[in-house]
Design a protein around this motif. Structure first.
Motif, PDB file in Angstrom:
ATOM      1  N   CYS A 274      94.141 -14.942  30.284  1.00 36.17           N
ATOM      2  CA  CYS A 274      93.965 -14.372  28.956  1.00 36.17           C
ATOM      3  C   CYS A 274      93.187 -13.062  29.047  1.00 36.17           C
ATOM      4  O   CYS A 274      92.217 -12.945  29.790  1.00 36.17           O
ATOM      5  CB  CYS A 274      93.220 -15.376  28.088  1.00 36.17           C
ATOM      6  N   HIS A 276      91.340 -11.939  26.878  1.00 40.75           N
ATOM      7  CA  HIS A 276      90.103 -12.019  26.095  1.00 40.75           C
ATOM      8  C   HIS A 276      88.932 -12.187  27.055  1.00 40.75           C
ATOM      9  O   HIS A 276      88.312 -11.204  27.446  1.00 40.75           O
ATOM     10  CB  HIS A 276      90.206 -13.179  25.093  1.00 40.75           C
ATOM     11  N   VAL A 277      88.633 -13.423  27.466  1.00 33.28           N
ATOM     12  CA  VAL A 277      87.603 -13.578  28.487  1.00 33.28           C
ATOM     13  C   VAL A 277      88.081 -14.373  29.691  1.00 33.28           C
ATOM     14  O   VAL A 277      87.268 -14.874  30.466  1.00 33.28           O
ATOM     15  CB  VAL A 277      86.298 -14.178  27.933  1.00 33.28           C
ATOM     16  N   GLY A 278      89.378 -14.526  29.843  1.00 38.33           N
ATOM     17  CA  GLY A 278      89.886 -14.979  31.129  1.00 38.33           C
ATOM     18  C   GLY A 278      90.306 -16.416  31.302  1.00 38.33           C
ATOM     19  O   GLY A 278      90.557 -16.843  32.430  1.00 38.33           O
ATOM     20  N   CYS A 279      90.406 -17.191  30.231  1.00 40.89           N
ATOM     21  CA  CYS A 279      90.918 -18.546  30.411  1.00 40.89           C
ATOM     22  C   CYS A 279      92.394 -18.472  30.805  1.00 40.89           C
ATOM     23  O   CYS A 279      93.099 -17.560  30.399  1.00 40.89           O
ATOM     24  CB  CYS A 279      90.842 -19.324  29.101  1.00 40.89           C
ATOM     25  N   CYS A 293      96.233 -19.278  23.750  1.00 41.64           N
ATOM     26  CA  CYS A 293      95.149 -19.570  24.685  1.00 41.64           C
ATOM     27  C   CYS A 293      94.281 -20.674  24.096  1.00 41.64           C
ATOM     28  O   CYS A 293      93.833 -20.566  22.963  1.00 41.64           O
ATOM     29  CB  CYS A 293      94.317 -18.322  24.927  1.00 41.64           C
ATOM     30  N   CYS A 295      91.312 -21.484  24.689  1.00 37.44           N
ATOM     31  CA  CYS A 295      89.864 -21.239  24.591  1.00 37.44           C
ATOM     32  C   CYS A 295      89.453 -20.696  23.227  1.00 37.44           C
ATOM     33  O   CYS A 295      88.568 -21.248  22.584  1.00 37.44           O
ATOM     34  CB  CYS A 295      89.399 -20.319  25.707  1.00 37.44           C
ATOM     35  N   HIS A 296      90.074 -19.591  22.786  1.00 38.56           N
ATOM     36  CA  HIS A 296      89.713 -19.050  21.469  1.00 38.56           C
ATOM     37  C   HIS A 296      90.948 -18.708  20.651  1.00 38.56           C
ATOM     38  O   HIS A 296      90.908 -17.876  19.769  1.00 38.56           O
ATOM     39  CB  HIS A 296      88.812 -17.827  21.610  1.00 38.56           C
ATOM     40  N   GLN A 297      92.051 -19.334  21.019  1.00 42.97           N
ATOM     41  CA  GLN A 297      93.296 -19.243  20.242  1.00 42.97           C
ATOM     42  C   GLN A 297      93.890 -17.849  20.099  1.00 42.97           C
ATOM     43  O   GLN A 297      94.518 -17.536  19.097  1.00 42.97           O
ATOM     44  CB  GLN A 297      93.101 -19.840  18.855  1.00 42.97           C
ATOM     45  N   SER A 298      93.692 -16.989  21.065  1.00 40.38           N
ATOM     46  CA  SER A 298      94.446 -15.746  21.044  1.00 40.38           C
ATOM     47  C   SER A 298      95.908 -16.098  21.238  1.00 40.38           C
ATOM     48  O   SER A 298      96.242 -16.965  22.047  1.00 40.38           O
ATOM     49  CB  SER A 298      93.986 -14.827  22.168  1.00 40.38           C
ATOM     50  N   PRO A 312      91.113 -13.239  19.028  1.00 41.01           N
ATOM     51  CA  PRO A 312      90.134 -12.234  19.433  1.00 41.01           C
ATOM     52  C   PRO A 312      90.560 -11.361  20.615  1.00 41.01           C
ATOM     53  O   PRO A 312      89.885 -10.367  20.896  1.00 41.01           O
ATOM     54  CB  PRO A 312      88.904 -13.066  19.798  1.00 41.01           C
TER      55      PRO A 312
HETATM   56  S1  FES Z   1      89.935 -16.572  26.671  1.00 44.33           S
HETATM   57 FE1  FES Z   1      91.825 -16.671  25.698  1.00 44.33          FE
HETATM   58  S2  FES Z   1      91.287 -16.493  23.679  1.00 44.33           S
HETATM   59 FE2  FES Z   1      89.383 -16.331  24.632  1.00 44.33          FE
END
Ligand code: FES
Ligand code: HEM
Lengths: 347, 563
Positions: A274, A276-279, A293, A295-298, A312
């Motif tokens: 991702c 965003h922050v890498g999940c 994703c 983790c934070h639903q991107s 995000p």
């Molecule tokens: S790591 Fe994918 S949405 Fe935050």
């Protein structure tokens, strides 16, 4: 002193001016002390005493049981407990016996305190923490004098040079930290993918062919040399960057792509990490072609260049250009053309 | 007790011990001064105790875990007794945690005591902090202890997160991955910070042993020092007390340390400890064997961090995807920085500074040892509930996928809803709370003036109906009257006597404005004259009632003698 309109005039603890309430307070006394049963009735006292000692004795019994449990129940024995599912028998038995052994000491002590120890409320007065003005003044005086005697206050050059020395002293601590790790070079822009690198499945390591994909299917894949790289380097750094998701769409479904000819007959590959922050991204909705994703639903639209449709994350998922080699296996046409994973300053 | 106590051999040896210590260290003076120290009693004072005891339990269980745990990311093939993972490649850290869970007798129990203890620890600190906030216990002279407390909360969150990351299972590794993403987002130096922390690229092999040092040495060491300071200050300054009969700002009413208080506090430690062990035996927490080892390309859906991380996660989830690319200079990831760094930074700074902020507004520089009832400070209570609402919404946002599913909403709608609510709900909560406080103040005043309604109606000769009121007991009065009122600040003078312009006039004007706002709708305490009038009225009422032959069950209040 700007805000100290209600300041204390000296260092005594001044009672909070209770405006008129001090005058109004019905002459403030402790409520009457009520005697407990055990205070007046020897039978009640005896009963309380028995209750307390039973708790302490039970605690000892549970400690013995816990000890027996420790030896008697093998760690690898699992049992099914109604309501709790399968649990480790020894954990359950030890937890209950030890827990009760400890708990009962607590209840015993508190019961003892409540029933049998004196329970009169007591008044103690608060004393001012502050020292007398005189002492305070003399301390100020002594510190001032100390400053003068040492010359700290008067010898400007000495003082300034000392402060300078102390100010730069932490520098080595910062410098020492610089060897906590290598300085970043190009690592965040490069992965193991190169032109002609075959795609393999994880963890079986099977080479992927276009025929393996039906429309709508999603496969997680790696470069074929990942395994060898990990054997050599013993860390997961490459895996954290190279992982991709491969999907097949019909050419009509595939609206846009990050590059001309980056798909192979509707088979496309995106970084699985991702932005965003890498999940790692996992949830694919094949009707909408949205990738979510956890983790934070991107949410990314794989039919539309992997662009962000919600959440995000600020950047699209980097696409890996795909083709087939002469033996008909899926290969990368190059490395990713933009950094994968989270953003960073120099990106 | 004054009765003669016969001295047995045990007493003799205790006496001997006291003499031995006193001759060398002069301890008896200290003990004499403190052994009968009085502690006020209230259930809410146990919250701090729970935090302390959980910390001790965490130290004990944590040290046990260190004897087995290996902070190493070297990959090995698992060969322990948990069959589903046999033959799988994983880090030594994860394998050692499996070993603790499945090959060490009592190991799983200790792990679960440690994890439940961590959850309880942070919860107890948080609720303890709320108690201190809403009762105004942070006011002078206890501001420093408030700041220490806030520091402990922050450290506890970091300590919990670092511990959660040690097992290197799939969930905890994902947490570390997120932390690395946040480090990368730091402007200018982010890439370097991340490379230094991880010893190169993520995940590398170094971070686990570093995290371990933080978790078992540095953070608990600092916490131990702070907790010691915290308790010494409580001891030295003496505990605050709730208002009540006989309680003033200059005394402490409660129970002496020796023996009952000591027995209760000691017993309570065993209760907390026993409770945690029972919980650890009965309820599984963090079954990391089910998640599998960490792999940077694998993830589970619907995963949740420990509860105290939820709000940070939530903020990150509902943040719009703002990223500023400054051409030729760098990328500013506001989408990460704002929820993960800026907002928590502001929240904790405001929290730490709150005592001084309130002091500045009220101009109140007196020492307070009597706790304030939340209703008696409507603005503070409002601010507290407002902040809790904000925190609560962030926390809910941390579970937006799960809640959306429960409410049958789409995740996107759920997220949009929270994005709006986070701005609307907190101010609303403030206004509502303040109104509730003021109406409670009003009813307190009514009770003081007229007593409690008895529900009995009385028809006066005039034909009018009145309800008979029962005067308040002295105990209740003592609580209601213990409210302190402060005069409002005077408007600042533009120039002083010698005609010099007041420095920082704007700040003083702002202070004055805020001060007015703080107090303006406060319900004033009844004046002495009002109380007297009410008393006369009550006497009159009752006399009339008696004249009508009504049975009066309570005594007539005596008219107070004039002072
Ligand atoms: S790591 Fe994918 S949405 Fe935050
Ligand atoms: C003071 C507050 C502390 C908190 C909040 C805390 C929290 C945690 C948490 C949540 C875990 C994960 C547990 C799991 O589910 O496996 C953990 C693991 C661990 N903690 Fe702590 N801890 C604290 C103090 C300590 C101390 C003082 C030590 C040792 C001196 C310690 C040693 C360990 C070890 C070795 C592990 C890894 C073992 C494992 O996870 O099985 N902890 N900690």
């Amino acid at each position: 002193m700007s805000s100290n309109e209600h300041n204390e005039t000296d260092n005594q603890v001044v009672p909070v001016t209770q405006t008129s309430s001090e005058v109004r307070l019905p002459n403030s006394q402790l409520p009457l002390h009520v005697l407990r049963r055990a205070d007046v009735d020897p039978i009640a006292a005896g009963r309380a005493e028995r209750q307390v000692s039973i708790m302490f004795l039970l605690s000892a019994v549970f400690t013995v049981l816990a000890t027996i449990t420790f030896f008697a129940i093998p760690v690898d024995k699992f049992i099914r407990v109604p309501g709790a599912g399968v649990t480790q028998a020894s954990n359950l038995a030890l937890g209950v016996t030890l827990g009760l052994a400890i708990f009962l000491i607590g209840t015993g002590a508190i019961h003892w305190a409540r029933k049998l120890m004196p329970d009169d409320e007591v008044i103690q007065s608060r004393h001012s923490y502050a020292s007398s003005n005189q002492i305070r003044e003399s301390v100020m005086q002594e510190i001032r004098e100390g400053g003068i005697e040492s010359g700290f206050a008067t010898r400007k050059i000495v003082r300034r040079s000392l402060l300078t020395a102390l100010a730069v002293l932490p520098l080595p601590a910062v410098i020492l930290a610089l060897d906590f790790g290598p300085m970043p070079k190009n690592e965040l822009r490069e992965t193991l993918w190169t032109k002609g690198m075959r795609l393999v499945t994880d963890p079986t390591g099977r080479y992927l062919r276009p025929e393996d994909f039906s429309v709508g299917s999603l496969v997680s894949a790696h470069p074929e040399n990942l395994h060898a790289w990990e054997e050599e380097n013993h860390n997961l750094n490459a895996r954290a960057k190279t992982s991709i998701l491969v999907v097949r769409m019909t050419p009509e479904q595939l609206r846009t792509s990050q590059g001309e000819g980056w798909d192979y007959q509707g088979i496309i590959a995106y970084s699985k990490i991702c932005t965003h922050v890498g999940c790692p991204i996992a949830l694919y909705e094949h009707r909408t072609h949205h990738l979510l994703c956890p983790c934070h639903q991107s949410t990314f639209d794989l039919a539309d260049s992997g662009n962000v449709v919600f959440g995000p994350a600020a950047r699209r998922l980097p696409q890996l250009p795909l083709g087939v080699d002469e033996e008909g296996y899926l290969v990368a046409l190059s490395d990713f053309q933009e950094p994968i994973g989270p953003s960073f300053w120099e990106r | 007790m004054s009765t003669e106590i016969t001295r047995g051999p045990v007493d003799k040896s205790i006496d001997g011990g006291i003499k031995y210590l006193d001759e060398r260290y002069g301890t008896s003076g200290f003990i004499k001064r403190n052994i009968k120290k009085v502690f006020p009693d209230h259930w809410s004072f146990m919250l701090g105790e729970i935090a302390l005891y959980s910390f001790i339990i965490l130290l004990l269980s944590g040290v046990y875990l260190t004897f087995f745990y290996k902070p190493s990311l070297i990959e090995i093939v698992y060969d322990g007794s948990y069959l589903p993972l046999k033959g799988i490649k994983m880090s030594e850290a994860y394998a050692s945690t499996l070993e603790i869970s499945f090959d060490v007798r009592g190991g799983l129990l200790m792990r679960q005591v440690h994890h439940w203890g961590a959850l309880l620890f942070v919860a107890a600190i948080t609720v303890h902090l709320l108690r201190v906030f809403f009762t105004g216990a942070f006011r002078k002279p206890r501001e420093l202890n408030w700041v220490i407390g806030v520091g402990l909360l922050v450290l506890a969150i970091f300590e919990g997160f670092s511990g959660y990351s040690l097992p290197d299972d799939l969930l905890s590794g994902t947490g570390i991955r997120i932390a690395s993403g946040i480090a990368l987002a730091i402007p200018v130096i982010g890439t370097y910070v991340s490379f230094l922390v991880f010893g190169g690229e993520f995940p590398g092999l170094d971070f686990m042993s570093r995290l371990y040092t933080l978790h078992v040495l540095i953070i608990p060491g600092i916490m131990l020092a702070l907790i010691t300071a915290h308790l010494m200050l409580v001891w030295f300054q003496k505990h605050t007390q709730y208002p009540g009969p006989g309680r003033t700002n200059n005394n402490v009413v409660g129970y002496p340390l020796m023996p009952a208080y000591m027995a209760k506090a000691g017993g309570f430690f065993f209760i907390v400890f026993g409770f945690l062990v029972l919980l650890a035996g009965l309820v599984t927490i963090n079954p990391l064997w089910a998640y599998g080892p960490y792999m940077p390309d694998q993830v589970t859906a619907g995963s949740q961090p420990d509860w105290y991380i939820g709000w940070l996660d939530g903020g990150t989830r509902i943040m719009p995807n703002w990223e500023i690319v400054i051409a030729g200079i760098g990328t500013l990831s506001l989408n990460i920085l704002i929820p993960a760094v800026v907002v928590p930074g502001i929240m904790f700074t405001l929290l730490a500074l709150y005592p001084w902020i309130e002091q500045w507004i009220t101009g109140d520089n007196r020492a307070h040892h009597i706790l304030e009832r939340p209703r008696n400070n409507p603005n503070r209570t409002g601010i507290g509930v407002m902040s809790l609402t904000f925190y609560g919404l962030l926390w809910i946002a941390g579970g937006n996928d799960i809640i959306a599913q429960m409410l049958d909403l789409s995740i996107n709608d759920m997220t949009r809803l929270i994005r709006v609510a986070i701005f609307v709900a907190p101010p609303l909560a403030f206004v509502i709370t303040k109104r509730i406080c003021l109406s409670l103040q009003h009813s307190d005043k009514e009770r003081l003036l007229h007593g409690d309604p008895t529900g009995r109606l009385l028809r006066l000769p005039s034909g009018e109906f009145i309800e008979v009121h029962e005067p308040l007991s002295d105990n209740v009065k003592a609580v209601l009257l213990a409210r302190t009122e402060l005069p409002m600040l005077q408007p600042p003078a533009e120039v002083d006597q010698s005609g010099v312009k007041t420095p920082k006039l704007w700040a003083k004007k702002l202070q004055h404005r805020l001060n007015r706002w703080w107090y303006v709708d406060q319900i004033p305490m009844p004046t002495i004259a009002e109380l007297e009038a009410a008393k006369h009225h009550a006497v009159h009422e009752l006399q009339e009632a008696q004249a009508l032959g009504l049975e009066i069950t309570h005594d007539l209040p005596e008219p107070t003698k004039s002072h």
